[in-house]
Design an enzyme around this catalytic site. Structure first.
Site, mmCIF file in Angstrom:
data_model
loop_
_atom_site.group_PDB
_atom_site.id
_atom_site.type_symbol
_atom_site.label_atom_id
_atom_site.label_comp_id
_atom_site.label_asym_id
_atom_site.label_seq_id
_atom_site.Cartn_x
_atom_site.Cartn_y
_atom_site.Cartn_z
ATOM 1 N N GLU A 36 0.824 -1.210 0.000
ATOM 2 C CA GLU A 36 0.000 0.000 0.000
ATOM 3 C C GLU A 36 0.857 1.258 0.000
ATOM 4 O O GLU A 36 0.542 2.231 -0.692
ATOM 5 C CB GLU A 36 -0.947 0.009 1.200
ATOM 6 C CG GLU A 36 -2.039 -1.058 1.144
ATOM 7 C CD GLU A 36 -2.929 -0.930 -0.083
ATOM 8 O OE1 GLU A 36 -2.984 0.153 -0.688
ATOM 9 O OE2 GLU A 36 -3.563 -1.934 -0.438
ATOM 10 N N TYR A 119 -6.373 6.544 3.954
ATOM 11 C CA TYR A 119 -6.543 5.497 2.959
ATOM 12 C C TYR A 119 -5.797 4.229 3.350
ATOM 13 O O TYR A 119 -6.353 3.126 3.329
ATOM 14 C CB TYR A 119 -6.077 5.959 1.563
ATOM 15 C CG TYR A 119 -5.823 4.756 0.690
ATOM 16 C CD1 TYR A 119 -6.897 4.053 0.151
ATOM 17 C CD2 TYR A 119 -4.542 4.244 0.513
ATOM 18 C CE1 TYR A 119 -6.696 2.884 -0.576
ATOM 19 C CE2 TYR A 119 -4.331 3.087 -0.209
ATOM 20 C CZ TYR A 119 -5.414 2.410 -0.740
ATOM 21 O OH TYR A 119 -5.212 1.260 -1.427
ATOM 22 N N ASP A 137 -9.953 5.655 -2.027
ATOM 23 C CA ASP A 137 -8.824 6.152 -2.804
ATOM 24 C C ASP A 137 -9.364 6.838 -4.059
ATOM 25 O O ASP A 137 -10.566 6.975 -4.239
ATOM 26 C CB ASP A 137 -7.885 4.996 -3.172
ATOM 27 C CG ASP A 137 -8.470 4.180 -4.303
ATOM 28 O OD1 ASP A 137 -9.703 4.018 -4.332
ATOM 29 O OD2 ASP A 137 -7.714 3.725 -5.172
ATOM 30 N N CYS A 192 -13.309 1.700 -14.990
ATOM 31 C CA CYS A 192 -13.768 3.084 -14.804
ATOM 32 C C CYS A 192 -12.554 3.977 -14.614
ATOM 33 O O CYS A 192 -12.389 4.649 -13.595
ATOM 34 C CB CYS A 192 -14.703 3.155 -13.604
ATOM 35 S SG CYS A 192 -15.606 4.703 -13.451
ATOM 36 N N CYS A 199 -16.804 1.851 -20.615
ATOM 37 C CA CYS A 199 -18.186 1.740 -20.131
ATOM 38 C C CYS A 199 -18.918 0.534 -20.714
ATOM 39 O O CYS A 199 -19.837 0.009 -20.092
ATOM 40 C CB CYS A 199 -18.946 3.027 -20.423
ATOM 41 S SG CYS A 199 -18.243 4.477 -19.609
ATOM 42 N N CYS A 202 -18.578 -2.286 -18.366
ATOM 43 C CA CYS A 202 -18.831 -1.970 -16.960
ATOM 44 C C CYS A 202 -20.071 -2.689 -16.433
ATOM 45 O O CYS A 202 -21.138 -2.628 -17.045
ATOM 46 C CB CYS A 202 -19.006 -0.467 -16.781
ATOM 47 S SG CYS A 202 -19.282 -0.004 -15.055
ATOM 48 N N CYS A 208 -25.448 3.942 -14.034
ATOM 49 C CA CYS A 208 -24.413 4.973 -13.858
ATOM 50 C C CYS A 208 -24.964 6.323 -14.292
ATOM 51 O O CYS A 208 -25.336 6.509 -15.452
ATOM 52 C CB CYS A 208 -23.173 4.630 -14.672
ATOM 53 S SG CYS A 208 -21.892 5.922 -14.632
#
Length: 312
Positions: A36, A119, A137, A192, A199, A202, A208
């Site tokens: 991370e 985060y 995030d 995304c 899209c 997606c 959306c």
DNA sequence: AACGCGTGGCT
DNA sequence: TAGCCAAGCGT
């Protein structure tokens, strides 16, 4: 009743999640933390080889705590933002010294450690421990901004309202929450995306708001302004650090070489002052080198403490 | 709260 | 091609 975004994104994740090494069964809370920190503002492909080498060399906080700053900075390589490497090292020292070598498992304990912010603490809770947290995030923020607000991109700063809304989407139980956090991040990273969202691939295209409105451009695009790069102090810092990392034998870089890397005298003075203050470099005679040892006070090992008033 | 902090690939 | 962008944090 889960939020409408949750079931399709979880289902999509089952089929499309990447097999990243820090997601493997042999991960530890510490190895997840290392990933991370390395991933902060840094692409996955660049982190992969560095993370693997790092894990092999310093599998846990105790091993890292025994390393020198110069070793740590060289191992960090060109990941960027080398202060992260020192904070991670500092974090290891703190874990060894104050937490018995065990990384805290709760968000408050994690956030008290250097280099771990909102985060990263939430990510460790979810991805290392499989417990509920609200991971926010840039990927998650973008997915929610598009799907729920119809905005092309999230706002510049995270607001309390945004946190509340994101929390309302996270499922209540630990296992589903942890999966959701990973899934929605992954969707933001793979589908995304900021530049060219896919899209048509997606799983929530049918719900959306941004897509329904015809993918309007970012209304705040003009307000975002980036700092330049060429000729900046930041570039000069990077040049000096690269010089020191690559110094043969871990040795000292002479003043002339530093001048060549950063010719402007005023800028050089500013940059060196900053690097010294950040403990990223140390002086050695007229030259410069990466710092040799941990700069924190206190004995982490059986190493003897140098005498008090040692002259320079 | 706005700013400084690396690096390199992509369009 | 020169911005734009990539799993933020600390001050």
């Amino acid at each position: 009743m889960p939020h409408p975004l949750v079931p399709p994104i979880l289902h999509w994740f089952d089929a499309h999640r990447r097999d990243l090494p820090w997601r493997a069964a042999d991960r530890t809370p510490w190895s997840v933390l290392v990933s991370e920190v390395m991933l902060q503002q840094t692409p996955v492909v660049r982190v992969l080889p560095v993370w693997r080498a790092w894990q092999e060399r310093w599998p846990g906080p105790a091993e890292l705590a025994g390393a020198g700053h110069d070793e740590v900075l060289r191992a960090w390589g060109r990941l960027g933002y080398p202060r992260r490497a020192l904070r991670l090292h500092d974090c290891a020292l703190t874990v060894v010294e104050r937490h018995g070598g065990v990384l805290p498992a709760d968000e408050a304990g994690l956030r008290s450690l250097p280099g771990i912010g909102e985060y990263t603490a939430a990510a460790v809770v979810a991805f290392a421990h499989g417990r509920r947290s609200v991971v926010l995030d840039t990927n998650v923020r973008r997915v929610l901004a598009r799907a729920l607000d119809g905005a092309a991109l999230p706002t510049a700063h995270l607001t309390a309202g945004e946190r509340t809304r994101a929390a309302a989407v996270v499922p209540p139980d630990d296992a589903s929450a942890a999966r959701w956090n990973a899934a929605v991040m992954e969707l933001g990273a793979l589908v995304c995306t900021a530049r060219a969202p896919a899209c048509t691939s997606c799983p929530v295209a049918d719900r959306c708001a941004w897509l329904a409105e015809g993918r309007p451009p970012d209304a705040l695009a003009q307000r975002r302004r980036r700092q330049g790069w060429h000729g900046t102090d930041r570039q000069a810092r990077g040049a000096v650090m690269a010089l020191l990392r690559e110094a043969v034998g871990g040795g000292t870089v002479e003043a002339a070489a530093v001048e060549a890397a950063c010719p402007d005298a005023d800028q050089r003075e500013r940059v060196l002052a900053g690097l010294l203050a950040d403990h990223l470099v140390e002086r050695n005679g007229d030259g410069l080198r990466l710092p040799r040892g941990p700069h924190l006070q206190g004995a982490r090992t059986a190493a003897p403490t140098p005498p008090a008033a040692a002259p320079r």
